[in-house]
Design a protein around this motif. Sequence first.
Motif, PDB file in Angstrom:
ATOM      1  N   TYR A  84      -7.355   5.801   3.562  1.00 18.82           N
ATOM      2  CA  TYR A  84      -7.443   4.938   3.413  1.00 18.82           C
ATOM      3  C   TYR A  84      -7.874   4.191   4.608  1.00 18.82           C
ATOM      4  O   TYR A  84      -7.129   4.234   5.808  1.00 18.82           O
ATOM      5  CB  TYR A  84      -6.795   4.242   2.160  1.00 18.82           C
TER       6      TYR A  84
ATOM      7  N   HIS B 260      -8.014   1.513  -7.915  1.00 19.75           N
ATOM      8  CA  HIS B 260      -7.765   0.822  -5.513  1.00 19.75           C
ATOM      9  C   HIS B 260      -8.039  -0.752  -5.839  1.00 19.75           C
ATOM     10  O   HIS B 260      -8.982  -1.395  -6.757  1.00 19.75           O
ATOM     11  CB  HIS B 260      -8.322   1.243  -5.499  1.00 19.75           C
TER      12      HIS B 260
ATOM     13  N   PRO C 146      -8.994   8.975  -2.855  1.00 22.33           N
ATOM     14  CA  PRO C 146      -7.233   8.769  -3.738  1.00 22.33           C
ATOM     15  C   PRO C 146      -6.762  10.855  -4.080  1.00 22.33           C
ATOM     16  O   PRO C 146      -7.759  11.569  -4.214  1.00 22.33           O
ATOM     17  CB  PRO C 146      -7.728   8.654  -5.571  1.00 22.33           C
TER      18      PRO C 146
ATOM     19  N   PHE D 167     -12.428   5.145   1.515  1.00 21.05           N
ATOM     20  CA  PHE D 167     -11.270   6.452   0.517  1.00 21.05           C
ATOM     21  C   PHE D 167     -11.411   7.476  -0.247  1.00 21.05           C
ATOM     22  O   PHE D 167     -12.158   7.059  -0.390  1.00 21.05           O
ATOM     23  CB  PHE D 167     -10.345   4.781  -0.129  1.00 21.05           C
TER      24      PHE D 167
ATOM     25  N   TYR E 162       1.173  -1.352  -0.071  1.00 24.60           N
ATOM     26  CA  TYR E 162      -0.058   0.095  -0.330  1.00 24.60           C
ATOM     27  C   TYR E 162       1.135   1.095   0.040  1.00 24.60           C
ATOM     28  O   TYR E 162       1.648   1.481   1.262  1.00 24.60           O
ATOM     29  CB  TYR E 162      -1.140  -0.067   0.856  1.00 24.60           C
TER      30      TYR E 162
ATOM     31  N   TYR F 178      -3.011   8.062  -1.420  1.00 20.80           N
ATOM     32  CA  TYR F 178      -4.144   8.092  -0.852  1.00 20.80           C
ATOM     33  C   TYR F 178      -4.725   9.702   0.397  1.00 20.80           C
ATOM     34  O   TYR F 178      -3.588  10.003   0.950  1.00 20.80           O
ATOM     35  CB  TYR F 178      -4.704   7.523  -0.020  1.00 20.80           C
TER      36      TYR F 178
ATOM     37  N   ASN G  31     -14.005  -0.511   2.181  1.00 20.44           N
ATOM     38  CA  ASN G  31     -12.762   0.436   2.199  1.00 20.44           C
ATOM     39  C   ASN G  31     -13.570   1.748   2.248  1.00 20.44           C
ATOM     40  O   ASN G  31     -14.557   1.403   1.407  1.00 20.44           O
ATOM     41  CB  ASN G  31     -11.741   0.188   1.302  1.00 20.44           C
TER      42      ASN G  31
ATOM     43  N   GLN H 157     -10.580  -4.722  -8.065  1.00 25.80           N
ATOM     44  CA  GLN H 157      -9.685  -3.659  -8.843  1.00 25.80           C
ATOM     45  C   GLN H 157     -10.893  -2.388  -8.923  1.00 25.80           C
ATOM     46  O   GLN H 157     -11.854  -3.335  -9.004  1.00 25.80           O
ATOM     47  CB  GLN H 157      -9.066  -4.004 -10.146  1.00 25.80           C
TER      48      GLN H 157
END
Length: 420
Positions: free
Chosen positions: A47, A385, A417, A415, A39, A44, A413, A357
Amino acid sequence: EANLGMDDDEMEGEERKEEEKKVFRPGIDKLEEGQELVYDSSAYYMYHALRPSWPCLSFDIFRDSLGENRTQFPHTVYLVAGTQAEDRKRNSIICMKMTDLHKTRYDEDSENESESDEGVDDDPILVVKEIPHHGSVNRLRCVPQSSQIVATWSETGKVHIWNIQNEMSYLDTPRSIEKNQPIFTFSGHTTEGFALDWSPSMEGRLLSGDCNRNIHLWEPFQSTNNRPEWTVANQSFIGHKNSVEDIQWSPIEGNVFASCSVDKTIKIWDTRKKESFALSVVAHDSDVNVISWNRATNFLLASGSDDGSLRIWDLRNFSSKNVDPAADFKWHTKSITSVQWHPTDGSMLAASGADDQISIWDLSLEREDDVPDVEGVPPQLLFVHQGQTDIKEVQWHKQIPGALVSTAATGFNVFKPENT
């Protein structure tokens, strides 16, 4: 001066790390034995990963009263999700409140930034309240104008309507509340389904589609005791030749909606004409799993297929004759499981795939002569991601610009970006 205190071996080690670090392109690059994906926190602003008691096939973001266009960390997110438990009797609707969603990106300017995000190393806090639900929840959607009203598609073949106001308020103020029951249930579908969408222009109007190719329209009304009720027409919209996979209301036309199917088509309907669709296009070479109608640029429709293709359609050119998509992206290597346009940017969308993905696209980007190409990567692909297994849905958070939430077999998740 920058390397003060580092000896030659340490300097060489740092340089070697920079040389070894590179972007992994899913579907193109392969991991060698002993290699693993790492990661990259610099990609990000935020996240976080959270895991409820059971995986959730579907969820919706609950519209809260904390304000619009929130940019200051830490964030708070309210979700409503439906489980897929091993035992049918153990399924539930999960009302969730995620707090302390701090900024996770650290950069050179972090020391000069305001100290508004104190405790950035704290873990997120998850508070939940569950509502028993008979059978797995295939799909769940909140009324956009009134998020406490929720529809669920059950694997039992029934569609339920719930009022979750008490459960959502419990997340802020825990107390004893009565056991929740559906306020309305429709048992007229002949089998289970996944297609479900509330009207954005006519509050309480609902469409549900099943795996036997039937689509039913729900009309809301107030009962004599002032409780919300629905009339569901026995006559369904007939036209698809196979399972109806997804439904989307037009963002501006109250009587117009789109549907997609295993029969490879996208159809446009007028609710005043149940006997036939208005338009039909063979949209993909395989099952059409999901569609999304652009709320900001209302003549654009996105579709995702079982073959992994993601296509954009200009509805101004839509006709029953052969029509070419406005854009055709082949990045995902397995079926598309979810697609959603950005709530305010009409050129941006996100898609999830069975290849683990989530891809984020910006249609306004074009190939530039003075910028070197990244081999195998379309210029419109903004971000990828990864890190989840068996991703089912992804959604933009309408009140936190650039933030997304996704659900998978491995949990949720949340998050944001760096480039959204």
